[in-house]
Design a protein around this motif. Sequence first.
Motif, PDB file in Angstrom:
ATOM      1  N   HIS A 106      -7.374  54.286  89.173  1.00 41.79           N
ATOM      2  CA  HIS A 106      -8.767  54.086  88.720  1.00 41.79           C
ATOM      3  C   HIS A 106      -9.465  55.142  89.777  1.00 41.79           C
ATOM      4  N   GLU A 107      -9.255  56.388  89.640  1.00 41.57           N
ATOM      5  CA  GLU A 107      -9.778  57.448  90.298  1.00 41.57           C
ATOM      6  C   GLU A 107     -11.549  57.331  90.297  1.00 41.57           C
ATOM      7  N   ILE A 108     -11.972  57.299  89.364  1.00 42.93           N
ATOM      8  CA  ILE A 108     -13.450  57.400  89.219  1.00 42.93           C
ATOM      9  C   ILE A 108     -14.121  56.271  89.794  1.00 42.93           C
ATOM     10  N   GLU A 109     -13.462  54.819  88.905  1.00 41.36           N
ATOM     11  CA  GLU A 109     -13.886  53.793  89.448  1.00 41.36           C
ATOM     12  C   GLU A 109     -13.958  53.581  90.793  1.00 41.36           C
ATOM     13  N   SER A 110     -12.847  53.653  91.472  1.00 40.62           N
ATOM     14  CA  SER A 110     -12.775  53.362  93.011  1.00 40.62           C
ATOM     15  C   SER A 110     -13.753  54.351  93.895  1.00 40.62           C
ATOM     16  N   ASN A 111     -14.080  55.479  93.521  1.00 39.48           N
ATOM     17  CA  ASN A 111     -14.856  56.285  94.097  1.00 39.48           C
ATOM     18  C   ASN A 111     -16.121  55.866  93.868  1.00 39.48           C
ATOM     19  N   LEU A 112     -16.659  55.584  92.720  1.00 37.96           N
ATOM     20  CA  LEU A 112     -18.069  55.228  92.480  1.00 37.96           C
ATOM     21  C   LEU A 112     -18.245  53.680  93.165  1.00 37.96           C
ATOM     22  N   VAL A 113     -17.265  53.014  93.316  1.00 33.57           N
ATOM     23  CA  VAL A 113     -17.691  51.675  94.122  1.00 33.57           C
ATOM     24  C   VAL A 113     -17.695  51.968  95.386  1.00 33.57           C
ATOM     25  N   LEU A 114     -17.085  52.617  96.014  1.00 37.07           N
ATOM     26  CA  LEU A 114     -17.009  53.118  97.431  1.00 37.07           C
ATOM     27  C   LEU A 114     -18.288  53.939  97.681  1.00 37.07           C
ATOM     28  N   ARG A 115     -18.715  54.613  96.908  1.00 35.33           N
ATOM     29  CA  ARG A 115     -20.073  55.359  97.106  1.00 35.33           C
ATOM     30  C   ARG A 115     -21.286  54.878  97.031  1.00 35.33           C
ATOM     31  N   LEU A 116     -21.416  53.931  96.087  1.00 39.53           N
ATOM     32  CA  LEU A 116     -22.438  52.941  95.639  1.00 39.53           C
ATOM     33  C   LEU A 116     -22.781  51.960  96.819  1.00 39.53           C
ATOM     34  N   LEU A 128      -9.724  59.767 102.485  1.00 37.65           N
ATOM     35  CA  LEU A 128      -8.804  58.591 101.789  1.00 37.65           C
ATOM     36  C   LEU A 128      -8.611  59.321 100.366  1.00 37.65           C
ATOM     37  N   PHE A 129      -9.578  60.099  99.869  1.00 39.72           N
ATOM     38  CA  PHE A 129      -9.196  60.459  98.377  1.00 39.72           C
ATOM     39  C   PHE A 129      -8.419  61.915  98.542  1.00 39.72           C
ATOM     40  N   ALA A 130      -8.482  62.600  99.698  1.00 40.80           N
ATOM     41  CA  ALA A 130      -7.667  63.691  99.940  1.00 40.80           C
ATOM     42  C   ALA A 130      -6.204  63.391  99.982  1.00 40.80           C
ATOM     43  N   ILE A 131      -5.839  61.882 100.463  1.00 36.77           N
ATOM     44  CA  ILE A 131      -4.410  61.898 100.663  1.00 36.77           C
ATOM     45  C   ILE A 131      -4.102  61.214  99.208  1.00 36.77           C
ATOM     46  N   SER A 132      -4.860  60.710  98.423  1.00 39.07           N
ATOM     47  CA  SER A 132      -4.572  60.127  97.081  1.00 39.07           C
ATOM     48  C   SER A 132      -4.160  61.122  96.091  1.00 39.07           C
ATOM     49  N   SER A 133      -3.651  60.783  95.182  1.00 39.99           N
ATOM     50  CA  SER A 133      -3.572  61.736  93.856  1.00 39.99           C
ATOM     51  C   SER A 133      -4.618  61.876  93.105  1.00 39.99           C
ATOM     52  N   SER A 134      -5.705  61.492  93.470  1.00 44.15           N
ATOM     53  CA  SER A 134      -7.202  62.107  92.591  1.00 44.15           C
ATOM     54  C   SER A 134      -7.139  63.593  92.737  1.00 44.15           C
ATOM     55  N   SER A 135      -7.577  63.823  91.645  1.00 42.85           N
ATOM     56  CA  SER A 135      -7.943  65.541  91.121  1.00 42.85           C
ATOM     57  C   SER A 135      -9.207  65.919  91.705  1.00 42.85           C
ATOM     58  N   THR A 143     -18.133  61.869  92.896  1.00 37.25           N
ATOM     59  CA  THR A 143     -18.904  61.661  94.375  1.00 37.25           C
ATOM     60  C   THR A 143     -20.263  62.134  93.931  1.00 37.25           C
ATOM     61  N   PHE A 144     -20.541  63.021  92.952  1.00 37.89           N
ATOM     62  CA  PHE A 144     -21.764  63.397  92.522  1.00 37.89           C
ATOM     63  C   PHE A 144     -22.522  62.309  91.880  1.00 37.89           C
ATOM     64  N   LEU A 145     -22.005  61.506  91.123  1.00 42.72           N
ATOM     65  CA  LEU A 145     -22.619  60.283  90.499  1.00 42.72           C
ATOM     66  C   LEU A 145     -22.805  59.280  91.393  1.00 42.72           C
ATOM     67  N   GLY A 146     -21.614  58.999  92.380  1.00 40.14           N
ATOM     68  CA  GLY A 146     -21.762  57.890  93.413  1.00 40.14           C
ATOM     69  C   GLY A 146     -22.845  58.205  94.441  1.00 40.14           C
ATOM     70  N   THR A 147     -23.146  59.467  94.730  1.00 42.91           N
ATOM     71  CA  THR A 147     -23.985  59.715  95.739  1.00 42.91           C
ATOM     72  C   THR A 147     -25.450  59.966  95.531  1.00 42.91           C
ATOM     73  N   LEU A 148     -25.559  60.231  93.970  1.00 38.99           N
ATOM     74  CA  LEU A 148     -26.867  60.560  93.541  1.00 38.99           C
ATOM     75  C   LEU A 148     -27.806  59.657  93.537  1.00 38.99           C
ATOM     76  N   PRO A 149     -27.698  58.265  93.221  1.00 34.67           N
ATOM     77  CA  PRO A 149     -28.806  57.334  93.481  1.00 34.67           C
ATOM     78  C   PRO A 149     -29.250  57.127  94.914  1.00 34.67           C
ATOM     79  N   GLY A 150     -28.307  56.956  95.680  1.00 42.07           N
ATOM     80  CA  GLY A 150     -28.970  56.990  97.127  1.00 42.07           C
ATOM     81  C   GLY A 150     -29.661  58.112  97.637  1.00 42.07           C
ATOM     82  N   THR A 151     -29.502  59.100  97.203  1.00 41.81           N
ATOM     83  CA  THR A 151     -29.877  60.592  97.585  1.00 41.81           C
ATOM     84  C   THR A 151     -31.235  60.465  96.880  1.00 41.81           C
TER      85      THR A 151
END
Length: 188
Positions: A106-116, A128-135, A143-151
């Motif tokens: 769940h690459e996108i979903e897990s990143n979004l949840v952690l960022r939001l 964490l994502f660097a050592i995962s198999s996330s592309s 990361t862009f989508l997850g950090t944009l609302p807070g920014t």
Amino acid sequence: AADRLAVRWPEHDPDDAEHPAGRPLGWRTLVVVATSAIAFALLPARFAGGAIFGWLEGAALAQIGTLLGCWTTFAVGRRLSHGAVDAIVARRFPRAKALLDFISRHEIESNLVLRLTPVGNSFATNLLFAISSSSSRTFLAATFLGTLPGTVVVALLGSATTSSELAARLLGGALALAVLGVGVAFWI
């Protein structure tokens, strides 16, 4: 009443040397982008970007810096540790291995949840994502989508400090935070 709540584009003369936006790539621009990239000063950099450049330009500059910082941490972490660290993690920490497997599925979903969610650390999340198999592409997009609302929210609040529309911008920022919180709670 609706006119008071309307968001207005900042008005300025692009040739005005006194207005920060009139100086492309001035020192203030570099400070906002650089401090956002360093990652220890995300909130102050986002806030300062909104205060100096207005909410739209400030959010854009802070978002660029945030992505540069996240990408740098991810790339260095991936280069130095991918393959070696995940083998050690799998052997010594079975629960962490399960987390890495979940992130892989769940690459996108897990990143979004952690960022939001307003907990955690961007630096640790990047590693964490660097050592995962996330592309790399998926990491950057999420990361862009997850950090944009807070920014945007923090830049909006920063712009309220220099605007005559203080109440409207503070209300807008509070409403955006509330909607973001409800969205994250619903998603989780």
